[in-house]
Design a protein around this motif. Sequence first.
Motif, PDB file in Angstrom:
ATOM      1  N   LEU A  42      -8.557   3.654  -3.101  1.00  0.00           N
ATOM      2  CA  LEU A  42      -8.011   3.551  -1.533  1.00  0.00           C
ATOM      3  C   LEU A  42      -8.427   3.943  -0.794  1.00  0.00           C
ATOM      4  O   LEU A  42      -8.671   3.490   0.433  1.00  0.00           O
ATOM      5  CB  LEU A  42      -6.588   4.273  -1.833  1.00  0.00           C
ATOM      6  CG  LEU A  42      -5.584   3.525  -3.134  1.00  0.00           C
ATOM      7  CD1 LEU A  42      -4.551   4.725  -3.154  1.00  0.00           C
ATOM      8  CD2 LEU A  42      -5.019   2.198  -2.582  1.00  0.00           C
ATOM      9  N   ILE A  81       1.639   4.315  -3.936  1.00  0.00           N
ATOM     10  CA  ILE A  81       0.973   3.310  -4.356  1.00  0.00           C
ATOM     11  C   ILE A  81       1.900   2.665  -5.482  1.00  0.00           C
ATOM     12  O   ILE A  81       2.271   3.164  -6.307  1.00  0.00           O
ATOM     13  CB  ILE A  81      -0.246   3.501  -5.122  1.00  0.00           C
ATOM     14  CG1 ILE A  81      -1.153   4.131  -3.885  1.00  0.00           C
ATOM     15  CG2 ILE A  81      -0.989   2.244  -5.526  1.00  0.00           C
ATOM     16  CD1 ILE A  81      -1.302   5.523  -4.001  1.00  0.00           C
ATOM     17  N   PHE A 140       0.508  -0.622  -0.749  1.00  0.00           N
ATOM     18  CA  PHE A 140       0.124   0.859  -0.364  1.00  0.00           C
ATOM     19  C   PHE A 140       0.645   1.476   1.016  1.00  0.00           C
ATOM     20  O   PHE A 140       0.783   0.511   1.914  1.00  0.00           O
ATOM     21  CB  PHE A 140      -1.508   1.035  -0.032  1.00  0.00           C
ATOM     22  CG  PHE A 140      -1.966   2.122   0.451  1.00  0.00           C
ATOM     23  CD1 PHE A 140      -2.089   3.119  -0.035  1.00  0.00           C
ATOM     24  CD2 PHE A 140      -2.607   1.898   1.743  1.00  0.00           C
ATOM     25  CE1 PHE A 140      -2.786   4.315   0.299  1.00  0.00           C
ATOM     26  CE2 PHE A 140      -3.297   3.040   2.145  1.00  0.00           C
ATOM     27  CZ  PHE A 140      -3.271   4.237   1.604  1.00  0.00           C
TER      28      PHE A 140
END
Lengths: 169, 186
Positions: A61, A115, A105
């Motif tokens: 991420l 998430i 997300f």
Amino acid sequence: MQFFGGSDISPSPPAPTASGNNAHMMYVFNRNGVCFLYREWNRPLHTLNAQQDHKLMFGLLFSLKSLTAKMDPTSMDKGNLGVPQLPGQGCSFHSFRTNTYKLSFMETPSGIKIILITHPKTGDLRESLKYIYNLYVEYVVKNPIYTPGAPIRCELFNTSLDQYVRSIS
Amino acid sequence: MAPVAPRSGDAIFASVEHVNAELFTLTYGAIVRQLLTDLEEVEEVNKQLDQMGYNIGVRLIDEFLAKSNVSRCVDFKETADVIAKVGFKMFLGVGASVTNWDADGTCCSIVLGDNPLVDFVELPDTCQGLYYCNILSGVVRGALEMVSMKTEVTWVRDMLRGDDAFELQVKLLKQVPEEYPYKDDE
């Protein structure tokens, strides 16, 4: 002002279009990369141990976010790739989809990252993530016994989360 | 299609459950009174109130963000505005205004029009050094720290000390950029 327990969560959850068991798993991270919640509903394959798995997810991420910000064709002020950003600076992605799963997300300005990994055919889950954030506020943040940053062990949060996630389509 | 941040906290204030204002005021009064008995030193009470506020602030920020739909503030100026117009309204039911900006935009004052904490309160001679509302400065400091803004929050004017308003000075010390939290060899 609200007291925990018994109060309704506002806003009410977005209405599901069809019910099913679409969610695979969910992670919640804070700014320091601590995974303080991991829920799993349907995950046939584990390749790494839990700690490595969380770290890999957080790294994915973090890199993806700085890459998407770097590629942004509309914004002028961006540093070099990998240069630390201030919260709220740069753009951010909200989901990606592969042929086998979809990752949604959400990041709040306070650094909480939520998430959710679901079936690739699920629709836009931004409202759902917002609702999960509201659940988190109501049952975790307002829980006086909970220490911020510690792993979440709130029964009430887990049950309402499970219940809600089942309705995601 | 980012959600539009609200201009004032009125709508949010109206939609959440309220607690009786007098109960709130008297409970806070009882806490301060008890702290004065326990800690004896007025300075210690100020510190303790600030710490209590800080602990509230680090949690309150999430409730604020979840309910207010504020997703980002461009700069410190907008942040201060949102605290005064949305934050104070949402949690205390009173509006506040932002004034006294310094030249580089890192220091400002939040002036409270009305303060529900101080109804029925008079400071006795022995407590002249007490910042009765010091919990509020802690809340602001704690909440801002969670969005990566290190601040210093102090009272400039206090009606309990004979001034004509409540004025909270907020000074931005630094903004902490987001960094990758793990080291490579971990």
